[in-house]
Design a protein around this motif. Structure first.
Motif, PDB file in Angstrom:
ATOM      1  N   VAL A  51       0.837  -1.208   0.000  1.00 29.07           N
ATOM      2  CA  VAL A  51       0.000   0.000   0.000  1.00 29.07           C
ATOM      3  C   VAL A  51       0.865   1.247   0.000  1.00 29.07           C
ATOM      4  O   VAL A  51       0.586   2.226  -0.703  1.00 29.07           O
ATOM      5  N   GLN A  52       1.961   1.220   0.778  1.00 31.43           N
ATOM      6  CA  GLN A  52       2.849   2.375   0.814  1.00 31.43           C
ATOM      7  C   GLN A  52       3.512   2.613  -0.540  1.00 31.43           C
ATOM      8  O   GLN A  52       3.671   3.760  -0.979  1.00 31.43           O
ATOM      9  N   ILE A  53       3.901   1.511  -1.215  1.00 30.40           N
ATOM     10  CA  ILE A  53       4.479   1.655  -2.555  1.00 30.40           C
ATOM     11  C   ILE A  53       3.462   2.297  -3.488  1.00 30.40           C
ATOM     12  O   ILE A  53       3.782   3.189  -4.285  1.00 30.40           O
ATOM     13  N   ALA A  54       2.207   1.827  -3.400  1.00 31.87           N
ATOM     14  CA  ALA A  54       1.155   2.401  -4.250  1.00 31.87           C
ATOM     15  C   ALA A  54       0.944   3.874  -3.949  1.00 31.87           C
ATOM     16  O   ALA A  54       0.749   4.691  -4.861  1.00 31.87           O
ATOM     17  N   LYS A  55       0.990   4.242  -2.658  1.00 26.76           N
ATOM     18  CA  LYS A  55       0.804   5.645  -2.294  1.00 26.76           C
ATOM     19  C   LYS A  55       1.929   6.515  -2.855  1.00 26.76           C
ATOM     20  O   LYS A  55       1.694   7.598  -3.390  1.00 26.76           O
ATOM     21  N   LYS A  56       3.165   6.035  -2.720  1.00 28.52           N
ATOM     22  CA  LYS A  56       4.292   6.815  -3.225  1.00 28.52           C
ATOM     23  C   LYS A  56       4.227   6.950  -4.747  1.00 28.52           C
ATOM     24  O   LYS A  56       4.514   8.019  -5.297  1.00 28.52           O
ATOM     25  N   THR A  57       3.851   5.874  -5.398  1.00 24.22           N
ATOM     26  CA  THR A  57       3.734   5.943  -6.853  1.00 24.22           C
ATOM     27  C   THR A  57       2.610   6.881  -7.253  1.00 24.22           C
ATOM     28  O   THR A  57       2.729   7.639  -8.224  1.00 24.22           O
ATOM     29  N   ALA A  58       1.492   6.829  -6.509  1.00 21.50           N
ATOM     30  CA  ALA A  58       0.389   7.749  -6.794  1.00 21.50           C
ATOM     31  C   ALA A  58       0.830   9.189  -6.630  1.00 21.50           C
ATOM     32  O   ALA A  58       0.464  10.067  -7.425  1.00 21.50           O
ATOM     33  N   ASP A  59       1.643   9.444  -5.605  1.00 22.62           N
ATOM     34  CA  ASP A  59       2.165  10.812  -5.419  1.00 22.62           C
ATOM     35  C   ASP A  59       3.048  11.216  -6.591  1.00 22.62           C
ATOM     36  O   ASP A  59       2.986  12.352  -7.068  1.00 22.62           O
ATOM     37  N   SER A  60       3.907  10.268  -7.048  1.00 15.18           N
ATOM     38  CA  SER A  60       4.792  10.585  -8.176  1.00 15.18           C
ATOM     39  C   SER A  60       3.994  10.864  -9.438  1.00 15.18           C
ATOM     40  O   SER A  60       4.248  11.843 -10.161  1.00 15.18           O
ATOM     41  N   GLN A 277      -4.907   3.454  -5.397  1.00 12.47           N
ATOM     42  CA  GLN A 277      -4.739   4.777  -4.809  1.00 12.47           C
ATOM     43  C   GLN A 277      -5.249   5.808  -5.803  1.00 12.47           C
ATOM     44  O   GLN A 277      -5.022   5.695  -7.013  1.00 12.47           O
ATOM     45  N   LEU A 278      -5.914   6.831  -5.280  1.00 17.33           N
ATOM     46  CA  LEU A 278      -6.493   7.880  -6.121  1.00 17.33           C
ATOM     47  C   LEU A 278      -5.416   8.856  -6.573  1.00 17.33           C
ATOM     48  O   LEU A 278      -4.544   9.242  -5.801  1.00 17.33           O
ATOM     49  N   LEU A 279      -5.482   9.249  -7.853  1.00 13.03           N
ATOM     50  CA  LEU A 279      -4.588  10.256  -8.402  1.00 13.03           C
ATOM     51  C   LEU A 279      -5.280  11.611  -8.384  1.00 13.03           C
ATOM     52  O   LEU A 279      -6.495  11.718  -8.190  1.00 13.03           O
ATOM     53  N   ILE A 280      -4.507  12.649  -8.627  1.00 14.78           N
ATOM     54  CA  ILE A 280      -5.008  14.008  -8.477  1.00 14.78           C
ATOM     55  C   ILE A 280      -6.086  14.361  -9.506  1.00 14.78           C
ATOM     56  O   ILE A 280      -6.924  15.225  -9.280  1.00 14.78           O
ATOM     57  N   ASN A 281      -6.098  13.688 -10.647  1.00 11.39           N
ATOM     58  CA  ASN A 281      -7.084  14.012 -11.691  1.00 11.39           C
ATOM     59  C   ASN A 281      -8.304  13.099 -11.649  1.00 11.39           C
ATOM     60  O   ASN A 281      -9.103  13.086 -12.576  1.00 11.39           O
ATOM     61  N   GLY A 282      -8.461  12.333 -10.575  1.00 14.75           N
ATOM     62  CA  GLY A 282      -9.607  11.445 -10.449  1.00 14.75           C
ATOM     63  C   GLY A 282      -9.349  10.030 -10.917  1.00 14.75           C
ATOM     64  O   GLY A 282     -10.198   9.153 -10.723  1.00 14.75           O
ATOM     65  N   TRP A 283      -8.230   9.766 -11.583  1.00 12.48           N
ATOM     66  CA  TRP A 283      -7.869   8.410 -11.968  1.00 12.48           C
ATOM     67  C   TRP A 283      -7.379   7.629 -10.751  1.00 12.48           C
ATOM     68  O   TRP A 283      -7.182   8.196  -9.670  1.00 12.48           O
ATOM     69  N   MET A 284      -7.158   6.341 -10.919  1.00 11.59           N
ATOM     70  CA  MET A 284      -6.634   5.498  -9.856  1.00 11.59           C
ATOM     71  C   MET A 284      -5.516   4.624 -10.381  1.00 11.59           C
ATOM     72  O   MET A 284      -5.612   4.085 -11.491  1.00 11.59           O
ATOM     73  N   ILE A 285      -4.467   4.485  -9.580  1.00 16.47           N
ATOM     74  CA  ILE A 285      -3.428   3.507  -9.896  1.00 16.47           C
ATOM     75  C   ILE A 285      -3.788   2.223  -9.181  1.00 16.47           C
ATOM     76  O   ILE A 285      -4.138   2.216  -8.001  1.00 16.47           O
TER      77      ILE A 285
END
Length: 600
Positions: A51-60, A277-285
């Protein structure tokens, strides 16, 4: 029969049996318990790390997407670009040339200034326009922009962003499908009439985005991809899946219909684990991996643990039988000597000289008898030191208060079954006590005091589940100045507890240390709620507040430390602004010497 009863009544037999039970029962219990507990704990840790990896990738990825939206906003708000789009067809050739030069220079500069922006276009629906790099207006005209789905969506959204899935650039003149991009488009408006006058398309570097995703590893065959709110694939190394909905209905339902950050589903009967994880434009990784790929090594480890535990248990039984046979003889000798001591003979000594634990016990017993002879003298010496101990207790009375607050935090975490966070808090407390006790005496350097504050903030963040940012501005050389222990820590604790925590938000504490030849100044400031006028008046008159019992243990400790160590040579003041926090200023006019100029 009587011999058998006698055998079982012997002390040595009882020791052997007890020793066997003490080895076998804990070993078997620990092995079984560890087998099941480790399965749960390690799976949890693996999932949390995923989950943390997904969060960091979502932030990137969100940062990259932010670049696209920010670039689009920059072009959208440029009045010169609006002027060029409005007047390019009605201007003379010289003016048109100037406009084209400005637009090409501007768009190319945007691309060169950011590595994530690949290509930028400003287009008109009639097929004309500008673009960075090798822009081809012929391709634009052949495509009939007005019929493109993203153009229709941009017109309907009236200035909002239109994100498209990763694709090859359509308007570059450098060849066919040369650049992999992630486009974000919108209409360009005339700010005066609010009419649509053109289109903006910012193409982000698709290869860099794919590299960000492909670098992530979930097991051996797991992968990450990005979908929109409707479950359509927007970013995936397999370009054939772009703009298609997720095929597996179980996976699709977990992505679209649930808010869970992690979930499980099946593909052809095989259990899979997924995170999103949710991305800033409404997409999800979204990341997926077969469950067995993240738990398989754990099963092998548990099997090895069970086998090794069994082998070591049998080995321990054999060693226990051998040791038990040698224990009773020196124990009986010790018992005889203890009986003599019980009768009042304090001069007797044991004669067991083995190097094992029994021999050590014999030496300690002889040492204890020697110490008893000197006990009365020690009592007298301790009485003479009582007064000094009481003075030290007054000086360090803030320590129990500090430890009480910390232990209260751990108690709350344990009560709420937050054992993992309680463990983290206990580890932080251990590091804090180690740092606090590493320096003897009542004086520390500014650097050591700030180190203790850093460690204590870890505990406070666990307690309040907030982020407390500590900013330091320490003048070079000031970190070696010697000050009373815990002169600043209570100020930071009060700033967080009384100022920041009631806001129910993260907060910031700022510490500044300034020195001169005659003085050293400390400023502790927070961004909390501030202090009401009545309490502020009391804080600026600590003598009266202490007399009336209106000041806490931490601030009283600071006041007493200043009074004892800097007689009439210190200043204390507190200021505040509503909703802007409080500022505490301490000035020492004759500070202690710097470390290295004579020590503490």
């Amino acid at each position: 029969m009587s011999r058998i009863l006698l055998l079982f009544n012997r002390f040595s037999t009882k020791i052997i049996l007890a020793f066997l039970l003490m080895i076998l029962i804990p070993t078997l219990f620990t092995s079984v318990f560890f087998y099941f507990a480790s399965d749960s704990i390690l799976k949890k840790n693996v999932r949390e790390s995923t989950v943390q990896i997904a969060k960091k990738t979502a932030d990137s990825l969100s940062s990259i997407l932010n670049v696209g939206s920010d670039t689009s906003d920059f072009i959208y708000s440029d009045l010169n670009i609006q002027h060029a789009v409005l007047n390019v067809n009605s201007s003379n050739s010289e003016e048109q040339s100037r406009m084209f030069q400005y637009m090409n220079t501007m768009l190319n500069n945007i691309v060169y200034s950011n590595s994530f922006v690949k290509i930028v276009y400003v287009l008109k629906e009639d097929g004309s326009g500008w673009g960075s790099g090798t822009f081809s207006d012929r391709k634009v005209k052949r495509m009939q922009l007005s019929s493109q789905s993203w153009v229709k969506e941009a017109n309907s959204k009236d200035g909002e962003f239109v994100w498209q899935g990763i694709q090859y650039d359509l308007f570059s003149g450098g060849g066919v499908n040369t650049d992999l991009v992630l486009p974000v488009g919108r209409v360009l408006k005339d700010f005066n009439s609010l009419n649509n006058i053109g289109l903006i398309q910012v193409n982000l570097n698709g290869r860099a985005i794919l590299n960000t995703i492909e670098e992530l590893k979930l097991g051996e065959t797991g992968k990450f991809f990005v979908v929109d709110a409707e479950g359509r694939v927007m970013i995936d190394p397999d370009l054939r899946l772009i703009n298609k909905k997720v095929e597996n209905p179980d996976l699709y339902g977990n992505i679209v219909n649930h808010d869970r950050a992690e979930f499980e589903f099946r593909i052809k009967g095989v259990p899979y684990y997924g995170v999103k994880q949710l991305l800033i434009n409404g997409w999800m990784i979204v990341g997926t991996v077969p469950v067995h790929e993240i738990t398989g090594p754990l099963d092998k480890l548990q099997t090895w643990i069970l086998l090794s535990s069994t082998v070591f248990a049998l080995l321990a039984v054999g060693i226990g039988l051998f040791i038990a046979s040698r224990v009773t003889r020196p124990i009986n000798q010790l018992i005889r000597v203890m009986q003599l001591v019980q009768d009042g003979d304090l001069k007797v000594r044991t004669e067991v000289h083995s190097s094992d634990e029994i021999g050590l016990l014999s030496k300690q017993f002889n040492k204890m008898l020697h110490e008893i002879e000197n006990l009365m003298q020690r009592v007298e010496d301790e009485q003479s030191q009582k007064h000094d101990a009481e003075l030290r207790a007054v000086i360090h009375r803030v320590h129990p208060h500090f430890l009480y607050n910390t232990l209260s935090t751990l108690r709350l975490l344990i009560r709420s079954n937050q054992n993992n966070r309680a463990y983290q808090g206990l580890s932080a407390l251990t590091r804090l006590l180690e740092a606090n006790m590493a320096k003897s005496g009542n004086m520390v350097t500014v650097e050591e005091e700030l180190d203790i504050i850093h460690k204590y903030l870890v505990i406070l963040e666990l307690r309040y589940q907030k982020k407390f940012n500590l900013k330091l501005d320490v003048e070079p050389g000031a970190e070696k100045i010697i000050i009373p222990r815990m002169l600043l820590q209570p100020l930071v604790e009060n700033a967080i507890f009384h100022g920041i925590v009631p806001k129910n938000t993260d907060g910031e504490v700022f510490i500044k240390v300034y020195q001169s030849e005659e003085m050293v100044e400390f400023i502790v400031k927070d961004d909390g709620l501030g202090i009401d006028k009545e309490k502020l008046k009391g804080l600026n008159d600590p003598e009266s507040s202490i007399a009336s019992g209106e000041i806490g243990i931490g601030l009283r400790h600071i006041h007493d430390s200043l009074r004892l160590h800097y007689v009439n040579q210190s200043e204390w003041s507190v200021t505040t602004e509503p909703d802007q926090g409080a500022t505490i200023r301490i000035v020492l006019h004759k500070p202690h010497r710097i470390l290295g100029e004579g020590g503490v």
